[in-house]
Structure formats: C-alpha cells, structure tokens
Design a protein around this motif. Structure first.
Motif, PDB file in Angstrom:
ATOM      1  N   MET A 113       0.844  -1.189   0.000  1.00 27.55           N
ATOM      2  CA  MET A 113       0.000   0.000   0.000  1.00 27.55           C
ATOM      3  C   MET A 113       0.880   1.239   0.000  1.00 27.55           C
ATOM      4  N   LEU A 114       0.376   2.307  -0.626  1.00 26.39           N
ATOM      5  CA  LEU A 114       1.106   3.559  -0.759  1.00 26.39           C
ATOM      6  C   LEU A 114       0.206   4.693  -0.315  1.00 26.39           C
ATOM      7  N   TYR A 115       0.693   5.496   0.640  1.00 32.87           N
ATOM      8  CA  TYR A 115      -0.055   6.681   1.067  1.00 32.87           C
ATOM      9  C   TYR A 115       0.191   7.800   0.066  1.00 32.87           C
ATOM     10  N   THR A 146      -5.147   6.135   0.146  1.00 34.77           N
ATOM     11  CA  THR A 146      -4.193   5.036   0.157  1.00 34.77           C
ATOM     12  C   THR A 146      -4.436   4.199  -1.089  1.00 34.77           C
ATOM     13  N   VAL A 147      -3.351   3.893  -1.807  1.00 33.39           N
ATOM     14  CA  VAL A 147      -3.430   3.088  -3.024  1.00 33.39           C
ATOM     15  C   VAL A 147      -2.827   1.722  -2.732  1.00 33.39           C
ATOM     16  N   HIS A 158       4.989   5.369  -7.329  1.00 28.92           N
ATOM     17  CA  HIS A 158       5.798   6.135  -6.386  1.00 28.92           C
ATOM     18  C   HIS A 158       6.823   6.998  -7.126  1.00 28.92           C
ATOM     19  N   ALA A 159       7.495   6.417  -8.109  1.00 29.34           N
ATOM     20  CA  ALA A 159       8.507   7.150  -8.877  1.00 29.34           C
ATOM     21  C   ALA A 159       7.871   8.291  -9.666  1.00 29.34           C
ATOM     22  N   ARG A 160       6.707   8.028 -10.257  1.00 29.83           N
ATOM     23  CA  ARG A 160       6.041   9.075 -11.043  1.00 29.83           C
ATOM     24  C   ARG A 160       5.615  10.240 -10.151  1.00 29.83           C
ATOM     25  N   LEU A 161       5.041   9.934  -9.005  1.00 28.15           N
ATOM     26  CA  LEU A 161       4.599  10.997  -8.108  1.00 28.15           C
ATOM     27  C   LEU A 161       5.784  11.787  -7.555  1.00 28.15           C
ATOM     28  N   CYS A 168       4.907  11.000  -1.122  1.00 27.54           N
ATOM     29  CA  CYS A 168       4.116   9.825  -0.756  1.00 27.54           C
ATOM     30  C   CYS A 168       5.062   8.756  -0.203  1.00 27.54           C
ATOM     31  N   TRP A 169       4.510   7.767   0.483  1.00 33.02           N
ATOM     32  CA  TRP A 169       5.369   6.728   1.062  1.00 33.02           C
ATOM     33  C   TRP A 169       4.596   5.424   1.221  1.00 33.02           C
TER      34      TRP A 169
END
Length: 481
Positions: A113-115, A146-147, A158-161, A168-169
């Motif tokens: 999951m990614l916030y 959350t994704v 994550h890299a794109r954002l 994000c984390w």
C-alpha cells in the motif's frame, strides 16, 4: 496500561480468552514483547492484537465517563467498532479478526500500500496507467488516499509521483494488497470461515466505511466482512455523515493517532467549521502507552467539553482535584518598562510585517528585499520548547515558514530549495531577555521568476557590532500552474 490500569488489563484478559480458540500465541506475551513469541510483523498477529487493544481502550474511555454515541472504524478497525457498539459479541469479533487475518497470510508478499496526499479524483487519474494492478484502497480525507496493488506497479506510481513533487510513502508492515481485486482470491474461504457469526442490533449507532453512512448492524454477516476487506474504505464520507447528523467530537481509539489528520481534513469545509466546535482527539501514542498518556488524552477530551469522570480516572493515583482561587491571580512585576523609541529616519523605508518572528521589511532600490526581526526567549517564550541539551534552537521549520512567508509577499511562494548551514541558538535562563537580530534577504527575481533567499543573525547587543552568521540559503520560485 497493563500494569497501571485495571480496566484495561481486565478487558485485555477477556480478549485473550476470546482469541484463544483461533490463535497459537499469547496476546499478553506479544504486547509485552516477550522474547521468542510470534512477531507483530505477521498480519495474523498484528491485526488481532490491534483489535484487542482498541476494544480494551474503548472500555477505559467508557469507565472514565466518555461513552460513545456513535462508532466508525477504518478497515479492520470496523471489527473493533462493531464489538464496542454491541453489534458483535466479543467472541464473534475475535473470530472475524483472527480468521480473516489468517486467510490474508496467503496473499502476503504479493502486494503493498502507498499513502498518497491527493484528492481521490486525482489519485484515480494517476493510477490509470496501471489499470487492474492498482486501486484506491481508502479515502481517508478530501486530499488523502491510500493506493494498493502489486509491488512493481506501486514502485512505478511512487517514482512518477516523486517526479511530480508529490510526497508519498509506502505503508510500513503491509505486504498484501488490501481493498483491491486481489482479495477476491480468498472470498470463498472467508465466507466459509465466518459463516457462523451472529450479528445483532447495536446499542450504539454504527457508521459504516463500506457504505459511507449509518448501517443496520444485523447486516454485519460474513459477506459484509468480505466487502469490508475488498472495497474502498470510505472513511472521509463516513466522518462527514456523522458531522451532518450533529456529531462534534471524535476520539480515535488506537495505539497511535493515525486517523486524526484525515478526520480533521474531513471536517474542513463543513457547516460546523466556522464555529470552531469540532474536536479530534487521540488516545495513546507511539512509545507513550502508559497511564500518563491516557490521563493526558482524557484532559484533552475534558477541555473539548467531553464529560470525563475524574473521580474514576484518578482513583488510586494519589492525585486530587483542587479548587482554584475565587479571585484573579495576582502577579507583581519589578522590571522597568522602557519607553518606546522615537522613530529613526531610516524607519521611513520600513513597512510592518504581520508575522510573529519578522518585524519589518525594507525594499532596497533595484536590488534585495530585507525582512528584519529580533528573536529572544523573553519575547517569544514558546521558542524555548525546542531545545537540545538545554540549548534553545530556532527550529528548522521556522526558517522554512519564514521563507514561504517572504515568498508569498513577493509572488514567489514556492520554496524550491532551502539548505540549513548553521543552527541559530537563543540565550535562555537568566539571559532570556537577550536575543539575536535576524535578517532574511530575498534577491531580485531573474527572468524565470526565481529569487535567492538567505538568513543571517548576530547577537542583539547595542554595545557591539558582532559578525553576521549565515544560517540558511536557498531559492524561491513562482508556484507552477
């Protein structure tokens, strides 16, 4: 709390007995960190433990006079909320959280999951390039989601954002893709294992994060708990639903206040916001899990207007309530008040700055803009809260905030870069009246609108002209469209 609060310890013991038929580890030993017991890194350990702690903390709040008039839970937190509301027996709550987390072990290592601090619509647009591999797992607030999905796709997002400047984390300790199509793989197993639970009408209204509103709790059957794990967590919608029905105080019952931020965001823009009457309170905090933290949270609740039973809360502590004087506090000062200084000719070029640390701004012809201020613990006593080894330091975030403030005034509100070079220390104790002169210098804008920014200080000593020390420097830029 296990050692210092009898209500908490007793309820935890009941939770341990309820979990007993479904787990092969001891709740008390896991919470106490006994060597060699099961690790809380396992999903089938951490989820039942968190459930037991939340249920037990709710009993402590209730014993001290704070009784819930509605409940809402986030994802697995709904299992605890259902028990607190009376919709599930303690035994059925233990069955749901233990057996469901056991089935989840079959999915571990295949997701995460990614916030992402973006509005839901923006998050949906960003994950479009990974259709079927990423899902919005939870909407925690109007600009907080959350994704979830497979690890490779999450790394790509994550890299794109990060390239777009979105901070994000990854959610730590989660290695499965909850609230995503991946959960469909365990549907039949889950429905079979939970087929025997018996939901009942709740004593306390239950606001569902599956539907986003109040729910008849007789519907909390096996199918509901599958949907709770599979569909998006509509937490922000549930909070707004409670706000719209008149609820004004939210107590997060957990080991760390991870939802208070999303709750506060969800209250923004509501019709209650202008009245300032919404309270969002935590319970325990990371590394603060004892009676002292519990009493502090009760104090926060009390000042927010909740009916804390202090006689019950302080029983056995040796503390007692004291009456305040019936007259105003008497304070006597012996310091002389210096008369205001006459304006100097140079002051004609200065303008006032509505800022707690910056006093004036001077525009130099065709060149820099200089913001000035005088800092001291006597003038700004709250600065003494930030000290290292008894030395008061101006927090790094203060430099950042002042740079942003200067940028907003000059049309370059984006702090593009800020490098701290040296700490700014402030005299304290007997020398608290002394301070430092502060200079924030912003250079002229270049063709792209970028400006340099720098912070300098020197002792505020009228009898000596000390050397200026550079503390920070960087760049301001116009905010992108």
């Amino acid at each position: 709390l296990l050692d210092g609060c009898g209500v908490f310890a007793a309820r935890m013991a009941e939770c341990e007995r309820a979990l007993g038929p479904f787990v092969d580890w001891s709740l008390t030993e896991v919470v106490r960190g006994v060597s060699g017991v099961s690790s809380v890194d396992r999903v089938d350990v951490v989820q039942p433990v968190l459930w037991a702690v939340m249920v037990s903390l709710a009993s402590v709040w209730r014993a001290y006079g704070v009784v819930p008039v509605a409940v809402v839970g986030h994802s697995q937190g709904e299992v605890a909320a259902a028990v607190v509301a009376g919709a599930l027996s303690l035994e059925d709550g233990a069955r749901v959280v233990a057996l469901r987390s056991r089935v989840l072990r079959g999915l571990t290592g295949r997701g995460g999951m990614l916030y992402v601090p973006l509005p839901p619509v923006e998050a949906e647009r960003r994950i479009g390039g990974w259709k079927g591999r990423l899902s919005v797992a939870a909407v925690n607030g109007p600009s907080s989601v959350t994704v979830s999905g497979d690890p490779e796709a999450l790394d790509g997002l994550h890299a794109r954002l990060a390239d777009e400047g979105v901070l994000c984390w990854r959610v730590p300790g989660v290695d499965f893709a909850g609230h995503s199509p991946q959960i469909g793989e365990i549907r039949e197993d889950l429905l079979t294992l939970l087929s025997g639970i018996a939901p009942r009408p709740s004593r306390v209204p239950f606001c569902s994060t599956v539907t986003g509103g109040l729910l008849d709790t007789t519907a909390l059957d096996a199918t509901y708990w599958y949907r709770n794990l599979r569909t998006t967590v509509r937490f922000a919608e549930a909070v707004r639903s409670l706000l719209n029905t008149g609820h004004r105080a939210f107590v997060e019952i957990s080991t760390h206040p991870t939802l208070t931020y999303g709750t506060e965001l969800s209250t923004a823009g509501s019709d209650a916001e202008p009245h300032g009457d919404i309270a969002v309170i935590g319970t325990l905090r990371r590394d603060e899990g004892g009676p002292g933290r519990m009493l502090l949270s009760l104090g926060e609740a009390y000042t927010a207007g909740l009916p804390v039973d202090w006689a019950a809360a302080l029983k056995g502590t040796g503390a007692r309530r004291c009456e305040l004087p019936t007259y105003a506090f008497q304070r006597r000062r012996y310091w002389l008040d210096a008369p205001p200084q006459a304006a100097a000719p140079a002051d004609a070029a200065r303008r006032g700055v509505r800022h707690p640390l910056l006093g004036a701004v001077v525009d130099l012809p065709g060149a820099d803009t200089v913001f000035t201020g005088r800092l001291s613990v006597a003038r700004h006593p709250w600065l003494a809260d930030h000290a290292v080894a008894d030395t008061v330091l101006l927090p790094g975030v203060a430099f950042l905030e002042m740079a942003a403030h200067a940028g907003r005034r000059l049309g370059s509100e984006l702090v593009e870069e800020l490098t701290l070079a040296a700490p700014l220390t402030l005299p304290s104790g007997d020398a608290a009246a002394l301070g430092v002169q502060l200079r924030l210098t912003v250079g002229p804008a270049d063709t792209a609108g970028r400006r340099t920014v720098a912070f300098h200080s020197r002792p505020d000593d009228p009898g000596a002209e000390g050397e200026w020390t550079r503390h920070a420097s960087g760049f301001l830029a116009p905010r992108p469209a």
